[in-house]
Write an enzyme that holds these catalytic residues in place. Structure first.
Site, PDB file in Angstrom:
ATOM      1  N   TYR A 175      -0.672  -6.612 -11.510  1.00 21.00           N
ATOM      2  CA  TYR A 175      -0.759  -6.344  -9.854  1.00 21.00           C
ATOM      3  C   TYR A 175      -0.817  -5.059  -9.256  1.00 21.00           C
ATOM      4  O   TYR A 175      -1.900  -4.488  -8.663  1.00 21.00           O
ATOM      5  CB  TYR A 175       0.723  -6.937  -9.287  1.00 21.00           C
ATOM      6  N   SER A 212       0.256   0.050  -2.710  1.00 16.38           N
ATOM      7  CA  SER A 212       1.732  -0.116  -2.900  1.00 16.38           C
ATOM      8  C   SER A 212       2.177   1.001  -3.636  1.00 16.38           C
ATOM      9  O   SER A 212       1.658   1.604  -4.428  1.00 16.38           O
ATOM     10  CB  SER A 212       1.847  -1.272  -3.894  1.00 16.38           C
ATOM     11  N   LYS A 219      -4.322  -2.723  -7.394  1.00 12.28           N
ATOM     12  CA  LYS A 219      -4.129  -1.929  -6.205  1.00 12.28           C
ATOM     13  C   LYS A 219      -4.581  -0.579  -6.580  1.00 12.28           C
ATOM     14  O   LYS A 219      -5.355   0.207  -5.734  1.00 12.28           O
ATOM     15  CB  LYS A 219      -2.574  -1.594  -5.806  1.00 12.28           C
ATOM     16  N   PHE A 230      -4.737  -6.945   4.334  1.00 10.46           N
ATOM     17  CA  PHE A 230      -3.701  -7.397   3.731  1.00 10.46           C
ATOM     18  C   PHE A 230      -3.726  -8.297   2.579  1.00 10.46           C
ATOM     19  O   PHE A 230      -2.798  -8.574   1.839  1.00 10.46           O
ATOM     20  CB  PHE A 230      -2.777  -7.639   4.906  1.00 10.46           C
ATOM     21  N   ASN A 264      -0.179 -18.085   0.767  1.00  7.52           N
ATOM     22  CA  ASN A 264       1.000 -17.548   0.777  1.00  7.52           C
ATOM     23  C   ASN A 264       1.767 -17.596   2.302  1.00  7.52           C
ATOM     24  O   ASN A 264       2.354 -16.739   2.471  1.00  7.52           O
ATOM     25  CB  ASN A 264       1.175 -16.430   0.099  1.00  7.52           C
ATOM     26  N   ASN A 277      11.596 -13.283  -5.862  1.00  3.18           N
ATOM     27  CA  ASN A 277      11.955 -12.183  -6.737  1.00  3.18           C
ATOM     28  C   ASN A 277      12.488 -10.762  -6.160  1.00  3.18           C
ATOM     29  O   ASN A 277      13.262 -10.379  -6.737  1.00  3.18           O
ATOM     30  CB  ASN A 277      10.551 -11.664  -7.413  1.00  3.18           C
ATOM     31  N   ILE A 304       3.848  -9.171   6.294  1.00  7.34           N
ATOM     32  CA  ILE A 304       3.437  -7.648   6.693  1.00  7.34           C
ATOM     33  C   ILE A 304       2.267  -8.080   8.073  1.00  7.34           C
ATOM     34  O   ILE A 304       2.361  -7.336   9.193  1.00  7.34           O
ATOM     35  CB  ILE A 304       3.045  -6.901   5.810  1.00  7.34           C
ATOM     36  N   PHE A 332       6.656   1.271   0.485  1.00 12.89           N
ATOM     37  CA  PHE A 332       7.742   1.283  -0.407  1.00 12.89           C
ATOM     38  C   PHE A 332       8.358  -0.240  -0.171  1.00 12.89           C
ATOM     39  O   PHE A 332       7.600  -1.117  -0.551  1.00 12.89           O
ATOM     40  CB  PHE A 332       8.626   2.580  -0.109  1.00 12.89           C
ATOM     41  N   ASP A 367      -7.541 -15.863   6.686  1.00 11.15           N
ATOM     42  CA  ASP A 367      -6.346 -16.024   5.838  1.00 11.15           C
ATOM     43  C   ASP A 367      -6.610 -17.348   5.212  1.00 11.15           C
ATOM     44  O   ASP A 367      -6.823 -18.357   5.806  1.00 11.15           O
ATOM     45  CB  ASP A 367      -4.973 -16.014   6.609  1.00 11.15           C
TER      46      ASP A 367
HETATM   47  P1  NAD Z   1       2.007 -11.824   2.084  1.00  7.63           P
HETATM   48  O1  NAD Z   1       1.778 -12.845   0.764  1.00  7.63           O
HETATM   49  O2  NAD Z   1       2.962 -12.764   2.932  1.00  7.63           O
HETATM   50  O3  NAD Z   1       0.668 -12.029   2.775  1.00  7.63           O
HETATM   51  C1  NAD Z   1      -0.600 -11.919   2.259  1.00  7.63           C
HETATM   52  C2  NAD Z   1      -1.575 -12.903   2.814  1.00  7.63           C
HETATM   53  O4  NAD Z   1      -2.874 -12.862   2.405  1.00  7.63           O
HETATM   54  C3  NAD Z   1      -0.977 -14.176   2.933  1.00  7.63           C
HETATM   55  O5  NAD Z   1      -1.040 -14.856   4.195  1.00  7.63           O
HETATM   56  C4  NAD Z   1      -1.801 -15.034   2.071  1.00  7.63           C
HETATM   57  O6  NAD Z   1      -2.014 -16.393   2.377  1.00  7.63           O
HETATM   58  C5  NAD Z   1      -3.386 -14.360   2.257  1.00  7.63           C
HETATM   59  N1  NAD Z   1      -4.162 -14.278   1.182  1.00  7.63           N
HETATM   60  C6  NAD Z   1      -3.667 -13.905  -0.152  1.00  7.63           C
HETATM   61  N2  NAD Z   1      -4.892 -13.928  -0.944  1.00  7.63           N
HETATM   62  C7  NAD Z   1      -5.944 -14.229  -0.079  1.00  7.63           C
HETATM   63  C8  NAD Z   1      -7.479 -14.384  -0.323  1.00  7.63           C
HETATM   64  N3  NAD Z   1      -8.111 -14.334  -1.552  1.00  7.63           N
HETATM   65  N4  NAD Z   1      -8.166 -14.518   0.858  1.00  7.63           N
HETATM   66  C9  NAD Z   1      -7.725 -14.708   2.139  1.00  7.63           C
HETATM   67  N5  NAD Z   1      -6.441 -14.816   2.297  1.00  7.63           N
HETATM   68  C10 NAD Z   1      -5.430 -14.459   1.293  1.00  7.63           C
HETATM   69  O7  NAD Z   1       2.228 -10.345   1.656  1.00  7.63           O
HETATM   70  P2  NAD Z   1       2.910  -9.237   2.360  1.00  7.63           P
HETATM   71  O8  NAD Z   1       4.242  -8.947   1.901  1.00  7.63           O
HETATM   72  O9  NAD Z   1       2.623  -9.509   3.664  1.00  7.63           O
HETATM   73  O10 NAD Z   1       1.965  -8.256   1.849  1.00  7.63           O
HETATM   74  C11 NAD Z   1       0.814  -7.693   2.431  1.00  7.63           C
HETATM   75  C12 NAD Z   1      -0.165  -7.097   1.651  1.00  7.63           C
HETATM   76  O11 NAD Z   1       0.656  -5.742   1.296  1.00  7.63           O
HETATM   77  C13 NAD Z   1      -0.530  -7.350   0.115  1.00  7.63           C
HETATM   78  O12 NAD Z   1      -1.551  -6.929  -0.282  1.00  7.63           O
HETATM   79  C14 NAD Z   1       0.736  -6.850  -0.759  1.00  7.63           C
HETATM   80  O13 NAD Z   1       0.181  -6.559  -2.133  1.00  7.63           O
HETATM   81  C15 NAD Z   1       0.823  -5.638  -0.368  1.00  7.63           C
HETATM   82  N6  NAD Z   1       2.291  -4.900  -0.385  1.00  7.63           N
HETATM   83  C16 NAD Z   1       3.319  -5.672  -0.106  1.00  7.63           C
HETATM   84  C17 NAD Z   1       4.567  -5.238  -0.345  1.00  7.63           C
HETATM   85  C18 NAD Z   1       5.848  -6.153  -0.098  1.00  7.63           C
HETATM   86  O14 NAD Z   1       6.707  -5.882  -0.491  1.00  7.63           O
HETATM   87  N7  NAD Z   1       5.737  -7.339   0.730  1.00  7.63           N
HETATM   88  C19 NAD Z   1       4.815  -4.022  -0.820  1.00  7.63           C
HETATM   89  C20 NAD Z   1       3.521  -3.419  -1.201  1.00  7.63           C
HETATM   90  C21 NAD Z   1       2.134  -3.724  -1.062  1.00  7.63           C
HETATM   91  N1  UDP Z   2      17.350  -6.312  -7.799  1.00  5.97           N
HETATM   92  C1  UDP Z   2      18.449  -7.113  -8.053  1.00  5.97           C
HETATM   93  N2  UDP Z   2      18.381  -8.307  -8.249  1.00  5.97           N
HETATM   94  C2  UDP Z   2      17.365  -9.231  -7.820  1.00  5.97           C
HETATM   95  C3  UDP Z   2      16.178  -8.538  -7.431  1.00  5.97           C
HETATM   96  C4  UDP Z   2      16.158  -7.179  -7.353  1.00  5.97           C
HETATM   97  O1  UDP Z   2      19.406  -6.272  -8.529  1.00  5.97           O
HETATM   98  O2  UDP Z   2      17.710 -10.327  -7.826  1.00  5.97           O
HETATM   99  C5  UDP Z   2      17.101  -4.936  -7.929  1.00  5.97           C
HETATM  100  C6  UDP Z   2      16.056  -4.396  -8.467  1.00  5.97           C
HETATM  101  O3  UDP Z   2      16.481  -3.986 -10.001  1.00  5.97           O
HETATM  102  C7  UDP Z   2      15.837  -2.969  -7.911  1.00  5.97           C
HETATM  103  C8  UDP Z   2      16.015  -3.326  -6.204  1.00  5.97           C
HETATM  104  O4  UDP Z   2      16.871  -4.674  -6.463  1.00  5.97           O
HETATM  105  O5  UDP Z   2      16.619  -2.090  -8.255  1.00  5.97           O
HETATM  106  C9  UDP Z   2      14.589  -3.742  -5.537  1.00  5.97           C
HETATM  107  O6  UDP Z   2      13.981  -4.649  -6.411  1.00  5.97           O
HETATM  108  P1  UDP Z   2      13.003  -5.487  -5.572  1.00  5.97           P
HETATM  109  O7  UDP Z   2      12.165  -6.371  -6.466  1.00  5.97           O
HETATM  110  O8  UDP Z   2      13.337  -5.996  -4.509  1.00  5.97           O
HETATM  111  O9  UDP Z   2      11.808  -4.533  -5.348  1.00  5.97           O
HETATM  112  P2  UDP Z   2      10.904  -3.381  -6.490  1.00  5.97           P
HETATM  113  O10 UDP Z   2      11.556  -3.541  -7.839  1.00  5.97           O
HETATM  114  O11 UDP Z   2       9.584  -4.040  -6.550  1.00  5.97           O
HETATM  115  O12 UDP Z   2      10.911  -2.027  -5.753  1.00  5.97           O
END
Ligand code: NAD
Ligand code: UDP
Length: 353
Positions: free
Chosen positions: A164, A140, A168, A96, A36, A214, A13, A194, A32
């Site tokens: 996790y 989140s 948050k 982030f 990851n 996952n 993101i 979301f 960063d």
């Molecule tokens: P991501 O893992 O791709 O990005 C996180 C970044 O932070 C990575 O580049 C990682 O290297 C860096 N990082 C992690 N820990 C660090 C630390 N202690 N110091 C410096 N850098 C660090 O994840 P994302 O999907 O881009 O998510 C960004 C944020 O949004 C996260 O906080 C995550 O929890 C939150 N979020 C993500 C989702 C999703 O589905 N992707 C949903 C809800 C919330």
């Molecule tokens: N899901 C699935 N197979 C997978 C991963 C996820 O059927 O391998 C389903 C999960 O049960 C949920 C939806 O897909 O209904 C979204 O799951 P995800 O893990 O992507 O997001 P979250 O559950 O964290 O919202």
């Protein structure tokens, strides 16, 4: 133009948000650890924006490799920002950086509390000392309790079910305390995302999970590529349209644009704290997602039904009216667009970055 610190800016993101910040003219400082992510994401961000604007943006993006738990490094970044250009320091932060793998957090809660919470405390402390009080925090939807029906609004019950999600929730609480204690200074938005999926339409940046994904969307793209055999659908007996789980998928570019709108809303308004959902308000089942992916990309995605995954819920869909009202923001990219852009990224980059 204002200087913005983006923690975790190389991630999924973060990289899309850095792109929009640069497009809007902001100067950005990224910290960063690359735990990851890859440096290549930010190189590709520059490639996209240089090409669009026909000039070099490399001076507008400064990258610091390191961990937000390292206070000295955070101080150094704030100091550098003041000695740079117009002399103004960093005025806002988009936070982030954090670990986000639910299962890993269950296996290693110490790591999650240490990294996410301690890292955030450090960051907020350094911000406070440097007189920077504008913050957008990545929260989140996983903080919401599981036994709720209908669309989730910001007043829905908060009750995370894994470490996790707990981290948050705790960071949100800490921010509420900061706001209460220094109520004429902080401008804070905790954004509860979301399900962000998709990628920038260029196929140059996208989600690059390490190991077997996952989440459902990167899993589907790996199956489409042949790297994984079939999608295992977790449950066919949920009380939903077709028995499979329903989620609110949002295009990562709509999410990124939501961050810039939030930042600008905070700058333009009085000190305040807002907890806000970012989703589309529309739910799609796993089968609907797979069918859309197949249709848009003209592919077949093999799948099998498995038992339910522990901790899952039938449906999780945002009530996004607060974000729409406050930010004048509308997520406008369709599920088809998410599937098209997400597949383009995976197809062009089968191994990620
Ligand atoms: P991501 O893992 O791709 O990005 C996180 C970044 O932070 C990575 O580049 C990682 O290297 C860096 N990082 C992690 N820990 C660090 C630390 N202690 N110091 C410096 N850098 C660090 O994840 P994302 O999907 O881009 O998510 C960004 C944020 O949004 C996260 O906080 C995550 O929890 C939150 N979020 C993500 C989702 C999703 O589905 N992707 C949903 C809800 C919330
Ligand atoms: N899901 C699935 N197979 C997978 C991963 C996820 O059927 O391998 C389903 C999960 O049960 C949920 C939806 O897909 O209904 C979204 O799951 P995800 O893990 O992507 O997001 P979250 O559950 O964290 O919202």
């Amino acid at each position: 133009m204002k200087k913005i610190l983006v923690t975790g800016g190389a991630g999924f993101i973060g990289s899309h948000t850095c792109l929009v910040l640069l497009q809007k003219g902001y100067e950005i400082f990224v910290i960063d650890s690359f735990i990851n992510s890859s440096r290549k994401s930010l190189k590709n961000v520059l490639k996209i924006v240089d090409e669009e604007k026909k000039s070099s943006f490399s001076k507008k993006l400064k990258i610091f490799e390191g961990d937000i738990r390292n206070k000295e490094l955070l101080e150094e970044i704030f100091n550098k920002s003041r000695s740079d250009g117009n002399g103004n320091g960093i005025e806002g932060v988009i936070h982030f950086a954090g670990l986000k793998a639910v299962e890993e957090s269950v296996n290693n809660p110490f790591l999650y509390w240490e990294s996410n919470i301690f890292g955030s405390i450090n960051l907020f402390d350094v911000m406070h000392k440097n007189n920077c009080h504008t913050l957008v925090f990545s929260s989140s939807a996983s903080i919401y309790g599981k036994n709720q029906t209908g669309k989730i609004d910001e007043y829905s019950q908060i009750n995370p079910i894994n470490p996790y999600g707990t981290t948050k929730m705790v960071i949100e609480r800490l921010l509420e305390d900061l706001q209460r204690s220094f109520n004429l200074t902080w401008r804070i938005a905790s954004l509860r995302y979301f399900n962000p999926i998709g990628a920038h339409y260029s196929g140059l940046i996208g989600e690059s999970p390490i190991g077997i994904p996952n989440n459902i969307f990167p899993y589907i793209t790996k199956v489409a590529f042949g790297a994984l055999k079939e999608v295992r659908i977790f449950g066919d007996d949920w009380p939903t349209i077709d028995g499979t789980g329903v989620r609110d998928y949002i295009h990562v570019m709509d999410l990124a644009e939501g961050h810039i709108k939030t930042l600008e809303y905070l700058f333009d308004n009085k000190p305040n704290i807002i907890n806000m959902n970012l989703g589309t308000g529309k739910g799609f089942s796993v089968l609907e997602l797979i069918n859309t992916f197949e249709n848009v990309n003209n592919l077949k995605i093999p799948y099998v039904f498995n038992s339910r995954r522990s901790g899952d819920v039938a449906s999780l869909v945002a009530n996004n009216s607060l974000a729409k009202k406050l930010l004048n923001w509308e997520p406008n990219r369709s599920l088809r667009q998410m599937c098209k852009d997400g597949w383009k990224w995976q197809f062009k980059n089968p191994e990620g970055y």
